[in-house]
Design an enzyme around this catalytic site. Structure first.
Site, PDB file in Angstrom:
ATOM      1  N   LYS A 222       0.819  -1.208   0.000  1.00  0.00           N
ATOM      2  CA  LYS A 222       0.000   0.000   0.000  1.00  0.00           C
ATOM      3  C   LYS A 222       0.855   1.261   0.000  1.00  0.00           C
ATOM      4  O   LYS A 222       2.062   1.228   0.217  1.00  0.00           O
ATOM      5  CB  LYS A 222      -0.965  -0.022   1.193  1.00  0.00           C
ATOM      6  CG  LYS A 222      -2.100  -1.026   1.010  1.00  0.00           C
ATOM      7  CD  LYS A 222      -3.115  -0.950   2.128  1.00  0.00           C
ATOM      8  CE  LYS A 222      -4.298  -1.885   1.850  1.00  0.00           C
ATOM      9  NZ  LYS A 222      -5.284  -1.865   2.950  1.00  0.00           N
ATOM     10  N   ARG A 256      -3.351 -10.115   5.451  1.00  0.00           N
ATOM     11  CA  ARG A 256      -3.827 -10.147   4.054  1.00  0.00           C
ATOM     12  C   ARG A 256      -2.714  -9.611   3.144  1.00  0.00           C
ATOM     13  O   ARG A 256      -2.301  -8.448   3.290  1.00  0.00           O
ATOM     14  CB  ARG A 256      -5.088  -9.305   3.922  1.00  0.00           C
ATOM     15  CG  ARG A 256      -5.729  -9.317   2.540  1.00  0.00           C
ATOM     16  CD  ARG A 256      -6.990  -8.463   2.550  1.00  0.00           C
ATOM     17  NE  ARG A 256      -7.687  -8.480   1.277  1.00  0.00           N
ATOM     18  CZ  ARG A 256      -7.430  -7.636   0.269  1.00  0.00           C
ATOM     19  NH1 ARG A 256      -6.489  -6.694   0.412  1.00  0.00           N
ATOM     20  NH2 ARG A 256      -8.101  -7.719  -0.866  1.00  0.00           N
TER      21      ARG A 256
END
Length: 277
Positions: A222, A256
């Site tokens: 991210k 995740r």
């Protein structure tokens, strides 16, 4: 000790487990377009299970900043074949990454074991639908919507406001007939949060243990990694692994990720070290 149960499946969360990502989308921030083809997506599922993923998270709608909505029909066409393949081929937990009640229902009927909702069951009909489906549910915190969540996110204290959000959503779930033990919490790294918010959230993650529910953390590749390190998406592995390790040390139960094998290795080293304390 936490565990997830669905039908004849039980997932032990006494040690952190890895959730592998399959985005069947043309526009996801990291792997958009890579697995839109059914054969490619199935081979990726095979690969991640072989690498050690215990959960496969299937998504058919991008939730990156600025992402546009897709129709129920389009989302179903993307995710149902992958869920059916995964359920038929592998003894693995299957998560459906969706906010739409119609997709939740058909995904569970196709073999999904878990609902992963970035909107925490706030779309019309989602709460009622989830109450009828006997599967665990992950509630994620997001300020705003994917289209605008990164415009100018503001908090007095991000961890306190995330905790207050979860307290409210848990109450709504219980009032709708969803048993508390079916719930998982995801603080939503990168969803309506600045760089400072994200790292404050990671540093104070243990506050969320007050709910006595499993925590899911997703920060793989991210912008909180890329912006801090000035790295493009394909250069964020080291930062993602550092984040996964810190999250696990802070008590996250499900990590995740895009890079399954490397994350599994990191968690094995951590677990073995902790076992020898």
């Amino acid at each position: 000790m936490f565990q997830l149960t669905h039908a004849n499946k039980t997932l032990d969360l006494s040690a952190p487990v890895v959730m592998g990502i399959v985005n069947v989308t043309p526009d996801s921030f990291s792997d958009g377009g890579e697995y839109i083809d059914l054969e490619q997506a199935c081979r990726h599922v095979d690969y991640m299970v072989e690498q050690g993923a215990l959960i496969i998270d299937v998504g058919g709608e991008s939730t990156r900043p600025g992402a546009e909505d897709v129709s129920v029909e389009q989302e179903l066409a993307r995710v149902i074949p992958i869920i059916e393949y995964s359920a038929k081929t592998h003894d693995v937990w299957i998560s459906i990454d969706t906010s739409k009640p119609e997709v939740m229902e058909q995904a569970v009927n196709a073999g999904a074991n878990l609902i992963n909702d970035v909107r925490a069951l706030q779309m019309p009909g989602a709460l009622a639908m989830a109450a009828t489906l006997d599967v665990p549910i992950c509630l994620m915190h997001m300020q705003g919507e994917p289209k605008n969540m990164q415009d100018a996110p503001e908090y007095q204290d991000v961890i306190d406001e995330v905790a207050a959000f979860f307290e409210l959503r848990i109450a709504y779930c219980e009032a709708a007939g969803i048993e508390r033990e079916r719930l998982i919490l995801d603080p939503g790294f990168g969803f309506g949060k600045t760089l400072a918010h994200n790292y404050r959230l990671l540093a104070t993650l243990p506050k969320l243990h007050e709910f006595h529910l499993p925590l899911l953390v997703g920060l793989s590749r991210k912008s909180m990694i890329g912006d801090l390190l000035a790295r493009d998406i394909d250069q964020r592995l080291a930062g993602s692994l550092a984040g996964a390790l810190i999250a696990a040390q802070q008590g996250a139960h499900i990590i995740r990720v895009h890079d399954v094998a490397e994350t599994v290795d990191v968690l094995k080293v951590m677990s073995e070290t902790m076992a020898n304390l």
